[in-house]
Design a protein around this motif. Structure first.
Motif, PDB file in Angstrom:
ATOM      1  N   TYR A 152       0.798  -1.228   0.000  1.00  0.00           N
ATOM      2  CA  TYR A 152       0.000   0.000   0.000  1.00  0.00           C
ATOM      3  C   TYR A 152       0.834   1.283   0.000  1.00  0.00           C
ATOM      4  N   GLY A 153       2.145   1.159   0.075  1.00  0.00           N
ATOM      5  CA  GLY A 153       3.013   2.332   0.048  1.00  0.00           C
ATOM      6  C   GLY A 153       2.850   3.232   1.260  1.00  0.00           C
ATOM      7  N   ILE A 154       2.580   2.637   2.416  1.00  0.00           N
ATOM      8  CA  ILE A 154       2.386   3.422   3.639  1.00  0.00           C
ATOM      9  C   ILE A 154       3.471   3.085   4.653  1.00  0.00           C
ATOM     10  N   GLU A 155       3.650   3.936   5.616  1.00  0.00           N
ATOM     11  CA  GLU A 155       4.545   3.704   6.751  1.00  0.00           C
ATOM     12  C   GLU A 155       3.657   3.495   7.972  1.00  0.00           C
ATOM     13  N   PRO A 156       3.289   2.260   8.290  1.00  0.00           N
ATOM     14  CA  PRO A 156       2.319   2.034   9.366  1.00  0.00           C
ATOM     15  C   PRO A 156       2.844   2.316  10.768  1.00  0.00           C
ATOM     16  N   LYS A 157       4.161   2.165  10.975  1.00  0.00           N
ATOM     17  CA  LYS A 157       4.781   2.396  12.288  1.00  0.00           C
ATOM     18  C   LYS A 157       4.022   1.686  13.403  1.00  0.00           C
ATOM     19  N   LEU A 158       3.744   0.417  13.166  1.00  0.00           N
ATOM     20  CA  LEU A 158       2.979  -0.388  14.115  1.00  0.00           C
ATOM     21  C   LEU A 158       3.669  -0.442  15.471  1.00  0.00           C
ATOM     22  N   MET A 159       2.861  -0.500  16.500  1.00  0.00           N
ATOM     23  CA  MET A 159       3.311  -0.620  17.881  1.00  0.00           C
ATOM     24  C   MET A 159       4.167   0.579  18.327  1.00  0.00           C
ATOM     25  N   SER A 160       3.914   1.727  17.767  1.00  0.00           N
ATOM     26  CA  SER A 160       4.634   2.927  18.189  1.00  0.00           C
ATOM     27  C   SER A 160       3.634   4.032  18.496  1.00  0.00           C
ATOM     28  N   ASP A 161       4.121   5.076  19.114  1.00  0.00           N
ATOM     29  CA  ASP A 161       3.263   6.228  19.398  1.00  0.00           C
ATOM     30  C   ASP A 161       2.817   6.926  18.117  1.00  0.00           C
ATOM     31  N   ASN A 162       3.550   6.700  17.031  1.00  0.00           N
ATOM     32  CA  ASN A 162       3.236   7.331  15.744  1.00  0.00           C
ATOM     33  C   ASN A 162       2.537   6.382  14.781  1.00  0.00           C
ATOM     34  N   GLU A 163       1.867   5.342  15.318  1.00  0.00           N
ATOM     35  CA  GLU A 163       1.196   4.371  14.454  1.00  0.00           C
ATOM     36  C   GLU A 163       0.167   5.090  13.577  1.00  0.00           C
ATOM     37  N   LEU A 164       0.162   4.710  12.319  1.00  0.00           N
ATOM     38  CA  LEU A 164      -0.792   5.264  11.370  1.00  0.00           C
ATOM     39  C   LEU A 164      -2.209   5.070  11.906  1.00  0.00           C
ATOM     40  N   LYS A 165      -2.982   6.148  11.955  1.00  0.00           N
ATOM     41  CA  LYS A 165      -4.316   6.108  12.565  1.00  0.00           C
ATOM     42  C   LYS A 165      -5.241   5.077  11.915  1.00  0.00           C
ATOM     43  N   ASN A 166      -5.118   4.896  10.605  1.00  0.00           N
ATOM     44  CA  ASN A 166      -5.997   3.941   9.922  1.00  0.00           C
ATOM     45  C   ASN A 166      -5.271   2.649   9.554  1.00  0.00           C
ATOM     46  N   ALA A 167      -4.261   2.280  10.327  1.00  0.00           N
ATOM     47  CA  ALA A 167      -3.524   1.033  10.069  1.00  0.00           C
ATOM     48  C   ALA A 167      -4.460  -0.170  10.095  1.00  0.00           C
ATOM     49  N   ASP A 168      -5.429  -0.161  11.015  1.00  0.00           N
ATOM     50  CA  ASP A 168      -6.384  -1.268  11.090  1.00  0.00           C
ATOM     51  C   ASP A 168      -7.155  -1.438   9.781  1.00  0.00           C
ATOM     52  N   ASN A 169      -7.466  -0.339   9.133  1.00  0.00           N
ATOM     53  CA  ASN A 169      -8.200  -0.421   7.859  1.00  0.00           C
ATOM     54  C   ASN A 169      -7.387  -1.173   6.806  1.00  0.00           C
ATOM     55  N   TYR A 170      -6.089  -0.886   6.753  1.00  0.00           N
ATOM     56  CA  TYR A 170      -5.225  -1.563   5.790  1.00  0.00           C
ATOM     57  C   TYR A 170      -5.073  -3.041   6.137  1.00  0.00           C
ATOM     58  N   ILE A 171      -4.925  -3.343   7.416  1.00  0.00           N
ATOM     59  CA  ILE A 171      -4.793  -4.736   7.848  1.00  0.00           C
ATOM     60  C   ILE A 171      -6.065  -5.505   7.502  1.00  0.00           C
ATOM     61  N   GLU A 172      -7.212  -4.929   7.817  1.00  0.00           N
ATOM     62  CA  GLU A 172      -8.488  -5.577   7.516  1.00  0.00           C
ATOM     63  C   GLU A 172      -8.666  -5.785   6.011  1.00  0.00           C
ATOM     64  N   LYS A 173      -8.354  -4.761   5.235  1.00  0.00           N
ATOM     65  CA  LYS A 173      -8.483  -4.854   3.774  1.00  0.00           C
ATOM     66  C   LYS A 173      -7.605  -5.981   3.233  1.00  0.00           C
ATOM     67  N   TYR A 174      -6.374  -6.044   3.685  1.00  0.00           N
ATOM     68  CA  TYR A 174      -5.465  -7.089   3.230  1.00  0.00           C
ATOM     69  C   TYR A 174      -5.988  -8.472   3.606  1.00  0.00           C
ATOM     70  N   LEU A 175      -6.410  -8.634   4.850  1.00  0.00           N
ATOM     71  CA  LEU A 175      -6.889  -9.935   5.300  1.00  0.00           C
ATOM     72  C   LEU A 175      -8.153 -10.368   4.550  1.00  0.00           C
ATOM     73  N   HIS A 176      -9.021  -9.412   4.214  1.00  0.00           N
ATOM     74  CA  HIS A 176     -10.215  -9.776   3.428  1.00  0.00           C
ATOM     75  C   HIS A 176      -9.827 -10.348   2.065  1.00  0.00           C
ATOM     76  N   ASP A 177      -8.700  -9.893   1.523  1.00  0.00           N
ATOM     77  CA  ASP A 177      -8.215 -10.416   0.242  1.00  0.00           C
ATOM     78  C   ASP A 177      -7.554 -11.785   0.382  1.00  0.00           C
ATOM     79  N   LYS A 178      -6.942 -12.045   1.529  1.00  0.00           N
ATOM     80  CA  LYS A 178      -6.048 -13.201   1.658  1.00  0.00           C
ATOM     81  C   LYS A 178      -6.497 -14.286   2.640  1.00  0.00           C
ATOM     82  N   PHE A 179      -7.521 -14.024   3.438  1.00  0.00           N
ATOM     83  CA  PHE A 179      -7.953 -14.986   4.448  1.00  0.00           C
ATOM     84  C   PHE A 179      -9.441 -15.249   4.275  1.00  0.00           C
ATOM     85  N   VAL A 180      -9.782 -16.468   3.827  1.00  0.00           N
ATOM     86  CA  VAL A 180     -11.164 -16.798   3.470  1.00  0.00           C
ATOM     87  C   VAL A 180     -11.639 -17.982   4.311  1.00  0.00           C
ATOM     88  N   ILE A 181     -12.842 -17.846   4.845  1.00  0.00           N
ATOM     89  CA  ILE A 181     -13.488 -18.925   5.590  1.00  0.00           C
ATOM     90  C   ILE A 181     -14.723 -19.350   4.803  1.00  0.00           C
TER      91      ILE A 181
END
Length: 172
Positions: A63-92
């Motif tokens: 996605y060309g983003i700097e998520p900075k996970l687990m930091s004080d500067n974590e991207l505010k919408n990081a969860d949106n990107y994680i969810e979007k990716y998982l919807h593409d790659k994880f199917v039940i």
């Protein structure tokens, strides 16, 4: 006594040199997902564990983003990107039908990110089989292994998913 000492020294030296010769660290690319039926909630609940640095690299490359996970500067919408990716790659699939899951959230534990997903309103009497397809992280790590543990009713089974075989199914 001197002979024993001389014998030990070259062996010790050989051992130390061999350690330095093989100092290239090989990282294992693995995730673990637990899929469980929660009777009290009548829901299938999932917890997936991914290494934070692997997810960061994935989000940067995909996605060309700097998520900075687990930091004080974590991207505010990081969860949106994680969810979007998982919807593409994880199917039940339940009884062969693709089933939507809800992204509950994530939390950090040392160097691991735990992701919580849920499929609500699942009634056990209607469950005949459940399948999991996980292509998570294969796009950046072809050697990625995704371990899936499924526990529904009294049925339990574990699977090792790899890029060439990314589906698991448990018949109930």
């Amino acid at each position: 006594m001197h002979i024993k000492k001389l014998f030990r020294t070259p062996l010790l030296l050989l051992f130390i040199v061999s350690l330095f010769g093989f100092n290239s660290f090989h990282k294992f690319y693995v995730s673990v997902t637990d899929v469980n039926y929660a009777e009290e909630d009548q829901a299938i609940q999932m917890i997936s564990r991914y290494f934070i640095d692997d997810i960061e690299k994935l989000l940067k490359e995909r996605y060309g983003i700097e998520p900075k996970l687990m930091s004080d500067n974590e991207l505010k919408n990081a969860d949106n990107y994680i969810e979007k990716y998982l919807h593409d790659k994880f199917v039940i699939r339940i009884n062969g039908k693709k089933t939507d899951w809800n992204y509950i959230g994530k939390e950090y534990d040392v160097d691991v990110m735990k992701v919580y997903l849920e499929i609500p309103d699942v009634h056990p009497e209607g469950l005949k089989y459940i399948s999991v397809e996980s292509k998570v992280l294969y796009d950046i790590y072809p050697e990625q292994q995704n371990v899936v543990h499924i526990s529904i009713k009294k049925h339990k089974k574990s699977f090792m998913l790899v890029k060439e075989n990314d589906k698991a199914m448990l018949k109930l």
